[in-house]
Design a protein around this motif. Structure first.
Motif, PDB file in Angstrom:
ATOM      1  N   SER A  47       0.814  -1.212   0.000  1.00 27.01           N
ATOM      2  CA  SER A  47       0.000   0.000   0.000  1.00 27.01           C
ATOM      3  C   SER A  47       0.844   1.256   0.000  1.00 27.01           C
ATOM      4  CB  SER A  47      -0.933  -0.009   1.221  1.00 27.01           C
ATOM      5  OG  SER A  47      -1.761  -1.137   1.215  1.00 27.01           O
ATOM      6  N   ASP A  91     -16.051   3.060   0.500  1.00 24.33           N
ATOM      7  CA  ASP A  91     -15.487   1.892   1.181  1.00 24.33           C
ATOM      8  C   ASP A  91     -14.104   1.528   0.652  1.00 24.33           C
ATOM      9  OD1 ASP A  91     -17.496   1.590   2.973  1.00 24.33           O
ATOM     10  OD2 ASP A  91     -18.512  -0.061   1.932  1.00 24.33           O
ATOM     11  N   ASP A  92     -13.943   1.526  -0.668  1.00 23.34           N
ATOM     12  CA  ASP A  92     -12.646   1.157  -1.246  1.00 23.34           C
ATOM     13  C   ASP A  92     -11.564   2.156  -0.841  1.00 23.34           C
ATOM     14  OD1 ASP A  92     -13.754  -1.047  -2.414  1.00 23.34           O
ATOM     15  OD2 ASP A  92     -14.016  -0.116  -4.403  1.00 23.34           O
ATOM     16  N   LYS A 113     -11.657   4.027   1.795  1.00 23.74           N
ATOM     17  CA  LYS A 113     -11.432   3.841   3.234  1.00 23.74           C
ATOM     18  C   LYS A 113     -10.514   2.646   3.484  1.00 23.74           C
ATOM     19  CE  LYS A 113     -13.831   2.755   7.535  1.00 23.74           C
ATOM     20  NZ  LYS A 113     -15.137   2.399   8.164  1.00 23.74           N
ATOM     21  N   LYS A 114     -10.760   1.540   2.778  1.00 25.08           N
ATOM     22  CA  LYS A 114      -9.923   0.342   2.954  1.00 25.08           C
ATOM     23  C   LYS A 114      -8.486   0.632   2.549  1.00 25.08           C
ATOM     24  CE  LYS A 114      -9.541  -4.547   1.701  1.00 25.08           C
ATOM     25  NZ  LYS A 114      -8.076  -4.449   1.489  1.00 25.08           N
ATOM     26  N   GLU A 115      -8.301   1.339   1.436  1.00 25.77           N
ATOM     27  CA  GLU A 115      -6.950   1.673   0.991  1.00 25.77           C
ATOM     28  C   GLU A 115      -6.236   2.525   2.045  1.00 25.77           C
ATOM     29  OE1 GLU A 115      -4.700   3.912  -2.767  1.00 25.77           O
ATOM     30  OE2 GLU A 115      -6.884   3.618  -2.764  1.00 25.77           O
ATOM     31  N   ASP A 147      -5.433   0.322   5.022  1.00 26.05           N
ATOM     32  CA  ASP A 147      -4.326  -0.580   4.677  1.00 26.05           C
ATOM     33  C   ASP A 147      -2.985   0.136   4.784  1.00 26.05           C
ATOM     34  OD1 ASP A 147      -6.000  -2.699   4.241  1.00 26.05           O
ATOM     35  OD2 ASP A 147      -6.029  -2.507   2.052  1.00 26.05           O
TER      36      ASP A 147
END
Length: 365
Positions: free
Chosen positions: A75, A292-293, A295-297, A300
């Protein structure tokens, strides 16, 4: 037939004591012989015991391999060119090379020890190996980076060559080794001091790249919380206290057309306002899910910073422990720490126990 007088009558008690004394002296001699033989064995085995040092070298090699494995960024891969990280990486590389160099040096010590060369020949070979090694780092800056000077190196090499035994040759190399070990410890301190700066830099870059998304997410979360609060106010106004309507209207003008009426509010008015608020809540939830994506990135990247930090801390701890253990092992080697006795005290007592028991039995009888 010879008559015995009271004066020359045989003294059997004295004879028995004499026999006990002879047996006791025999035991003492026996014990003395065992001890002297053991001491002779110990004395004969006072040559260098390279095994513990070799074992510690293997440990150091394994630890150096762990330390040299780079962290696998995923990441954060786009941020590995930031100044703080490149700085800590540059300071780490010489440390890794130094640890590997110590392993090579240690293996050379063992190889020289196992060779058939004379003691002087071994010392000459050791001095040559060190001299060749320092020739490869002849740049003044690189010598300074490990706290060594040419005069110090030349003096130690001379002491190694003059040593009478290989052990003394190794001991003469201690000033060089101690300086290098202290330098490695200082380098570890420098790396440790940079960790916080790297984390701050990572965080700053992440925030700059995701600021718009973060601000949008925060705004949506605040709107979600306020909408949930308004739904609660509407429920209280309907079932507990109608005065809650006033605070609801003040906080949200969008529902005024549904609640601000001349007549008393009816159930249909409440239902319409409630439908409006729940629809808004659903729209907010939809928009949050669209993030969401992102936020996840973001999470991570934050988690990867934590894992990198944890791994660097672990590597520093491994390096410190490995260097301490190895340097103490090298010092012990130079001082000629004796190998463990071939016959331990417990084994020795078991060996002489039957004789000692027999002696005690004789004395008692």
């Amino acid at each position: 037939m010879k008559q015995f007088s009271l004066v020359d009558k045989p003294n059997f008690a004295n004879e028995k004591l004499m026999m006990i004394e002879i047996k006791f002296k025999t035991i003492v001699v026996f014990v003395f012989l065992i001890l002297t033989q053991s001491c002779a064995v110990f004395k004969g085995r006072q040559e260098l015991d390279m095994q513990p040092f070799s074992d510690n070298t293997n440990v150091l090699f394994n630890e150096a391999m762990k330390i040299s494995r780079p962290f696998q960024f995923k990441s954060l891969s786009t941020y590995t060119d930031i100044t703080a990280y490149t700085s800590i990486k540059q300071k780490s590389l010489p440390l890794i090379h130094a640890l590997k160099g110590i392993v090579y040096y240690s293996n050379q010590l063992v190889a020289i020890s196992n060779s058939s060369m004379s003691e002087n020949g071994k010392n000459d070979q050791l001095a040559k190996y060190l001299s060749d090694a320092f020739e490869r780092v002849k740049h003044k800056e690189r010598m300074d980076s490990i706290g060594l000077s040419y005069s110090q190196v030349e003096f130690s090499l001379g002491e190694i060559r003059k040593a009478e035994t290989y052990r003394e040759g190794i001991e003469a190399s201690d000033p060089i080794i101690n300086t290098i070990v202290l330098s490695l410890s200082d380098r570890l301190d420098e790396i440790e001091a940079l960790i916080g700066e790297v984390i701050v830099s990572f965080d700053a870059n992440i925030y700059n790249d995701t600021k718009a998304t973060i601000d949008n997410y925060i705004t949506l979360k605040k709107l979600q919380n306020s909408t949930q609060k308004k739904i609660t106010q509407l429920y209280y106004a309907q079932s507990i206290d109608a005065s809650y309507i006033d605070s609801l209207i003040i906080s949200d003008h969008s529902i005024v057309p549904y609640l601000k009426k001349e007549r008393s509010l009816e159930q249909a008015d409440y239902d319409t306002a409630e439908e409006l608020l729940f629809k808004r809540l659903a729209n907010i939830d939809t928009m949050l899910r669209q993030l969401d994506d992102d936020k996840k990135e973001y999470m991570d990247m934050k988690e990867e910073i934590s894992r990198w930090h944890s791994q660097v801390d672990e590597k520093i701890s491994i390096a410190r422990n490995a260097i301490i253990v190895w340097s103490q092992s090298h010092k012990n080697l130079g001082k000629g720490i004796e190998v463990p006795p071939l016959i331990g005290i417990d084994s020795f007592l078991e060996l002489v126990k039957p004789t000692l028991n027999k002696a005690v039995d004789t004395v008692v009888l």
